[in-house]
Write a protein that holds these residues in place. Structure first.
Motif, PDB file in Angstrom:
ATOM      1  N   GLY A  39     -14.516  37.879  34.995  1.00 55.19           N
ATOM      2  CA  GLY A  39     -15.189  38.884  35.797  1.00 55.19           C
ATOM      3  C   GLY A  39     -16.680  38.825  35.528  1.00 55.19           C
ATOM      4  O   GLY A  39     -17.149  37.925  34.823  1.00 55.19           O
ATOM      5  N   ARG A  40     -17.404  39.753  36.093  1.00 55.32           N
ATOM      6  CA  ARG A  40     -18.846  39.792  35.851  1.00 55.32           C
ATOM      7  C   ARG A  40     -19.121  40.207  34.419  1.00 55.32           C
ATOM      8  O   ARG A  40     -18.285  40.822  33.765  1.00 55.32           O
ATOM      9  CB  ARG A  40     -19.499  40.814  36.784  1.00 55.32           C
ATOM     10  CG  ARG A  40     -19.671  40.326  38.204  1.00 55.32           C
ATOM     11  CD  ARG A  40     -20.255  41.416  39.048  1.00 55.32           C
ATOM     12  NE  ARG A  40     -21.696  41.552  38.867  1.00 55.32           N
ATOM     13  CZ  ARG A  40     -22.309  42.708  38.613  1.00 55.32           C
ATOM     14  NH1 ARG A  40     -21.631  43.814  38.493  1.00 55.32           N
ATOM     15  NH2 ARG A  40     -23.611  42.749  38.481  1.00 55.32           N
ATOM     16  N   PHE A  54      -9.426  33.009  44.489  1.00 53.95           N
ATOM     17  CA  PHE A  54      -9.979  31.755  44.993  1.00 53.95           C
ATOM     18  C   PHE A  54     -11.504  31.727  44.830  1.00 53.95           C
ATOM     19  O   PHE A  54     -12.146  32.755  44.597  1.00 53.95           O
ATOM     20  CB  PHE A  54      -9.597  31.530  46.470  1.00 53.95           C
ATOM     21  CG  PHE A  54     -10.338  32.406  47.448  1.00 53.95           C
ATOM     22  CD1 PHE A  54      -9.920  33.704  47.687  1.00 53.95           C
ATOM     23  CD2 PHE A  54     -11.462  31.932  48.134  1.00 53.95           C
ATOM     24  CE1 PHE A  54     -10.595  34.519  48.596  1.00 53.95           C
ATOM     25  CE2 PHE A  54     -12.142  32.734  49.047  1.00 53.95           C
ATOM     26  CZ  PHE A  54     -11.708  34.034  49.271  1.00 53.95           C
ATOM     27  N   SER A  55     -12.037  30.513  44.965  1.00 53.07           N
ATOM     28  CA  SER A  55     -13.485  30.318  44.907  1.00 53.07           C
ATOM     29  C   SER A  55     -13.902  29.434  46.060  1.00 53.07           C
ATOM     30  O   SER A  55     -13.158  28.538  46.461  1.00 53.07           O
ATOM     31  CB  SER A  55     -13.896  29.642  43.595  1.00 53.07           C
ATOM     32  OG  SER A  55     -13.441  30.389  42.492  1.00 53.07           O
ATOM     33  N   GLY A 126     -11.559  37.792  43.921  1.00 52.39           N
ATOM     34  CA  GLY A 126     -10.263  38.215  43.397  1.00 52.39           C
ATOM     35  C   GLY A 126      -9.796  39.434  44.170  1.00 52.39           C
ATOM     36  O   GLY A 126     -10.551  40.389  44.338  1.00 52.39           O
TER      37      GLY A 126
HETATM   38  C1  BTN Z   1     -15.679  41.295  38.837  1.00 56.74           C
HETATM   39  O1  BTN Z   1     -15.443  42.286  39.533  1.00 56.74           O
HETATM   40  O2  BTN Z   1     -16.037  41.416  37.660  1.00 56.74           O
HETATM   41  C2  BTN Z   1     -15.545  39.939  39.471  1.00 56.74           C
HETATM   42  C3  BTN Z   1     -14.121  39.444  39.468  1.00 56.74           C
HETATM   43  C4  BTN Z   1     -13.969  38.082  40.108  1.00 56.74           C
HETATM   44  C5  BTN Z   1     -12.572  37.520  39.986  1.00 56.74           C
HETATM   45  C6  BTN Z   1     -12.386  36.232  40.742  1.00 56.74           C
HETATM   46  S1  BTN Z   1     -10.704  35.697  40.833  1.00 56.74           S
HETATM   47  C7  BTN Z   1     -11.198  34.146  41.456  1.00 56.74           C
HETATM   48  C8  BTN Z   1     -12.453  33.751  40.698  1.00 56.74           C
HETATM   49  N1  BTN Z   1     -12.119  33.067  39.462  1.00 56.74           N
HETATM   50  C9  BTN Z   1     -12.476  33.773  38.380  1.00 56.74           C
HETATM   51  O3  BTN Z   1     -12.295  33.420  37.197  1.00 56.74           O
HETATM   52  N2  BTN Z   1     -13.070  34.919  38.759  1.00 56.74           N
HETATM   53  C10 BTN Z   1     -13.151  35.030  40.204  1.00 56.74           C
END
Ligand code: BTN
Length: 241
Positions: A39-40, A54-55, A126
């Protein structure tokens, strides 16, 4: 288009970053289950089966400072897609999507840049879809929810991802061809954050105030107790009430 699928992986963002410099713009990495979801701000992101993880790799011809605008634009795309299912989703600055005030989706944008020129951007999305909050470790639940918990129903994840990718493509075309203020109008209309009393934590300080808007650069406009409006580019936004 180029879609890479994995049953299990550490983090789709990490895979995307590894292939990004040679990959075509729009390449996608989808993972059924992540063992090291991120996450952030260095936090962990629970990514069990049933979610959408996904990315996407983008190569926008904009300055580094535009990356936060791209994150907001993807947030708008997720929100619009959920709304297409009749779900009352809202955008929380800078990168969350909420249902009934609870987080259903998060976005993690990572940029590779040479001085001020973006080489690539990896945007990780996510979405807590067909799972229950009980499937997430307690310490990572925070103020989250899932589509299934909120609506009592599961969604067809392939159908959802198709619709979301289509929406992202439309918004990305807008991003590249229109002034950002156009997209910003839509973001502001669906913003859950404007008007809220918040606390924004940054690496070296905390600011409190009422959110009065989002600036053209995608920054939060915070009216402080002394009446001054401060522009906050990045930080963690916590609702006070
Ligand atoms: C957050 O709200 O902190 C960001 C979350 C981001 C999650 C997504 S899931 C797909 C991609 N791969 C990761 O490891 N993180 C993002």
């Amino acid at each position: 288009k180029n879609i890479h699928y994995f049953d299990e992986a550490g983090s789709s963002n990490d895979i995307a970053k590894k292939i990004a410099s040679t990959a075509e713009e729009g390449t996608i990495v989808v993972v059924e289950q992540q063992t090291g979801g991120r996450g952030r701000l260095g936090r962990k992101w629970a990514s069990p089966k049933g979610g959408i993880w996904f990315s996407i790799i983008l190569k926008p011809k904009v300055a580094l400072s535009a990356a936060s605008r791209l994150t907001l634009t993807v947030g708008l795309s997720v929100t619009n897609t959920l709304r297409g299912y009749g779900i009352d989703a809202k955008i929380k600055w800078p990168n969350d999507v909420l249902i009934n005030g609870k987080k259903v989706s998060g976005i993690l944008t990572e940029v590779e840049a040479e001085i001020d020129t973006i080489e690539f951007v990896v945007i990780g999305v996510g979405i807590n879809a067909n799972m229950s909050l009980r499937d997430i470790p307690e310490d990572l639940r925070e103020n989250s929810t899932t589509i299934r918990d909120e609506t009592g129903k599961s969604i067809d994840r392939v159908d959802f991802l198709q619709k979301l990718l289509h929406e992202m493509e439309q918004q990305y075309i807008r991003f590249n061809t229109q002034p950002f203020s156009e997209i910003l109008n839509d973001i502001i209309a669906l913003s859950d954050t404007i008007g809220k009393d918040v606390k924004v934590t940054m690496p070296n300080r905390i600011v409190e105030g009422r959110v009065v808007g989002i600036s053209k650069s995608g920054a939060l406009l915070l009216k402080k107790e002394d009446g001054d409006v401060e522009e906050i580019i990045a930080g963690r936004c916590i609702y006070s009430k």
